[in-house]
Scaffold this motif. Sequence first.
Motif, short mmCIF file in Angstrom:
data_model
loop_
_atom_site.label_atom_id
_atom_site.label_comp_id
_atom_site.label_asym_id
_atom_site.label_seq_id
_atom_site.Cartn_x
_atom_site.Cartn_y
_atom_site.Cartn_z
N MET A 198 30.29 34.40 20.77
CA MET A 198 30.14 34.34 22.22
C MET A 198 30.72 35.62 22.83
SD MET A 198 31.87 31.59 24.83
CE MET A 198 31.46 30.07 24.03
N LYS A 199 30.02 36.14 23.82
CA LYS A 199 30.56 37.34 24.50
C LYS A 199 31.86 36.96 25.23
CE LYS A 199 29.86 39.50 28.53
NZ LYS A 199 29.25 39.69 29.78
N SER A 200 32.85 37.82 25.21
CA SER A 200 34.10 37.45 25.89
C SER A 200 33.89 37.43 27.41
CB SER A 200 35.23 38.40 25.51
OG SER A 200 34.93 39.68 25.98
N PHE A 201 34.66 36.58 28.05
CA PHE A 201 34.53 36.39 29.50
C PHE A 201 35.90 36.02 30.05
CE2 PHE A 201 34.13 32.30 27.51
CZ PHE A 201 34.82 31.44 28.34
N GLU A 202 36.03 36.07 31.37
CA GLU A 202 37.30 35.66 31.96
C GLU A 202 37.13 34.31 32.65
OE1 GLU A 202 40.36 37.21 35.37
OE2 GLU A 202 39.24 38.73 34.24
N ASN A 203 38.05 33.39 32.35
CA ASN A 203 38.02 32.07 33.01
C ASN A 203 38.94 32.10 34.23
OD1 ASN A 203 37.47 29.02 32.86
ND2 ASN A 203 39.70 29.12 33.00
N ILE A 204 38.42 31.61 35.34
CA ILE A 204 39.27 31.57 36.55
C ILE A 204 39.37 30.12 37.03
CG2 ILE A 204 39.61 32.47 38.88
CD1 ILE A 204 37.78 34.80 38.14
N ASP A 205 40.58 29.60 37.05
CA ASP A 205 40.81 28.24 37.56
C ASP A 205 40.99 28.32 39.08
OD1 ASP A 205 40.78 27.33 34.97
OD2 ASP A 205 42.96 27.28 34.77
N VAL A 206 40.01 27.82 39.82
CA VAL A 206 40.13 27.92 41.29
C VAL A 206 40.78 26.66 41.86
CG1 VAL A 206 38.26 29.56 41.69
CG2 VAL A 206 37.73 27.12 41.53
N LYS A 207 41.33 26.80 43.06
CA LYS A 207 42.05 25.68 43.68
C LYS A 207 41.31 25.09 44.87
CE LYS A 207 45.84 25.56 41.14
NZ LYS A 207 45.18 26.13 39.98
N SER A 208 40.25 25.77 45.31
CA SER A 208 39.50 25.24 46.46
C SER A 208 38.03 25.67 46.38
CB SER A 208 40.10 25.75 47.78
OG SER A 208 39.89 27.14 47.88
N VAL A 209 37.20 24.94 47.13
CA VAL A 209 35.78 25.28 47.20
C VAL A 209 35.62 26.68 47.80
CG1 VAL A 209 33.63 24.67 48.38
CG2 VAL A 209 35.00 22.88 47.32
N LYS A 210 36.44 26.96 48.83
CA LYS A 210 36.36 28.26 49.51
C LYS A 210 36.64 29.41 48.52
CE LYS A 210 37.70 30.11 54.00
NZ LYS A 210 38.29 31.37 53.81
N GLU A 211 37.66 29.20 47.69
CA GLU A 211 38.01 30.24 46.71
C GLU A 211 36.83 30.47 45.75
OE1 GLU A 211 41.46 29.28 44.34
OE2 GLU A 211 41.36 31.19 43.26
N ALA A 212 36.20 29.38 45.33
CA ALA A 212 35.06 29.50 44.41
C ALA A 212 33.92 30.27 45.07
CB ALA A 212 34.59 28.12 43.98
N VAL A 213 33.61 29.90 46.31
CA VAL A 213 32.51 30.56 47.05
C VAL A 213 32.83 32.05 47.24
CG1 VAL A 213 31.35 30.66 49.30
CG2 VAL A 213 31.72 28.44 48.18
N ASN A 214 34.07 32.35 47.62
CA ASN A 214 34.47 33.76 47.84
C ASN A 214 34.36 34.57 46.56
OD1 ASN A 214 34.96 33.24 50.49
ND2 ASN A 214 37.19 33.08 50.29
N LEU A 215 34.78 33.96 45.45
CA LEU A 215 34.72 34.69 44.18
C LEU A 215 33.27 34.96 43.76
CD1 LEU A 215 37.53 33.02 42.03
CD2 LEU A 215 37.42 35.40 42.76
N LEU A 216 32.43 33.96 43.96
CA LEU A 216 31.02 34.14 43.59
C LEU A 216 30.41 35.30 44.38
CD1 LEU A 216 29.77 30.44 43.35
CD2 LEU A 216 29.84 32.08 41.47
N GLN A 217 30.76 35.35 45.66
CA GLN A 217 30.26 36.43 46.52
C GLN A 217 30.80 37.78 46.06
OE1 GLN A 217 31.30 35.10 50.58
NE2 GLN A 217 29.39 36.17 51.08
N LYS A 218 32.12 37.80 45.79
CA LYS A 218 32.77 39.06 45.38
C LYS A 218 32.13 39.60 44.10
CE LYS A 218 36.95 39.87 43.21
NZ LYS A 218 38.35 39.58 42.96
#
Length: 327
Positions: free
Chosen positions: A1-21
């Motif tokens: 598997m290609k290496s990747f970074e896992n990010i544990d988010v704490k809110s929906v807003k954080e997830a949406v912001n990260l996806l955009q970023k």
Amino acid sequence: MKSFENIDVKSVKEAVNLLQKFQQQKKTAAVVGGGSEYLQLMKDHVVEPDYLINLKTIPGLDYIKEERGAFRIGALTKLADIEMHPTIQEKLLILSSAAGEAASPQIRNAGTIAGNLCQRPFCWYFRSANFTCLRKGGQVCYTVTGDSRFHAILGAGPSYIVHPSDTAPALVALGAQIKIAGPAGEKTIPLEKFFLLPSVDYKRENILTAGEIVTEIIVPAPKSGSKGFYHKVRERLAWDHAIVAVATVVESSAGVVSHAHVVMGGVAPIPWRAAKAEEFLRGKKLDEASARQAGEIALEGAKPLKDNSYKVKIAQDLIQRGLLASV
Ligand SMILES: Cc1cc2nc3c(=O)[nH]c(=O)nc-3n(C[C@H](O)[C@H](O)[C@H](O)COP(=O)(O)OP(=O)(O)OC[C@H]3O[C@@H](n4cnc5c(N)ncnc54)[C@H](O)[C@@H]3O)c2cc1C
């Protein structure tokens, strides 16, 4: 598997912001709930994201509430919890059955309702790194000349996948809505309008765009006296997707139908609503003849591929079975 970074988010807003970023940075990122489906795609090198955004660390997104005549189900609610919930079993048996028919006990204990609705197709050409099929940016859908045993007979072309979710037909038959959070805020739409036909876009299965995630499913309480059933035929009784599945919800009085919802899984790239059959049933007495005729009407437009005409009869029979169970 290609290496990747896992990010544990704490809110929906954080997830949406990260996806955009990450989109702005031209990096690939995906959200996961249980990861039961998406990680397999990664292991098979079908997808190779730079970042995985783990939604399971968002507190308070796994719930089943009964509120003002509707059931609200949080996106992170596990399939096993829907299957076993006493109120769902009592008042939305069709949903409890559909969740319980999905995959295996282990997968149902990890897999979420949002992941179930957003899972990618289980077409063997799509899932194999050896085939660059149409859905993965290639030129052809290999199903057309290849092995089409488990593919679509309705609503397909130019891609012939079937929608793999067991809960989707049941939820569409129940008239559920889906809540989506994204950069522009929140929106709630009928679940039926969430899924995309390949003729609209053959690379996506739903309307989610960059930065959008599913946050909740809302199911209206069925009318009193209505009955809903989910029937699924699969190749083997261990974990397996539907060859054909049928969700029926019927409101009737003294055996006469006032409203019927008939939605098929395993036969089309989206949960396939048999609108003409529903219309035919309105005002009819539900008996063996009318149930059989509804099944025939539902499959009128079917265009089987070379290996899957057997699905037509199974779908007709399951529709008849579901309708007669409601009498
Ligand atoms: C061997 C096997 C057999 C299976 N058999 C069946 C079956 O018979 N019937 C059936 O219905 N399913 C079946 N599945 C699929 C299984 O039900 C799903 O894997 C499970 O429900 C997915 O939930 P998850 O949370 O693990 O999804 P994940 O793997 O986390 O995600 C699945 C997809 O949904 C997206 N996603 C997840 N959460 C969100 C969200 N909140 N918003 C937007 N996108 C999101 C992910 O990006 C990914 O594309 C099977 C899976 C496997 C591996």
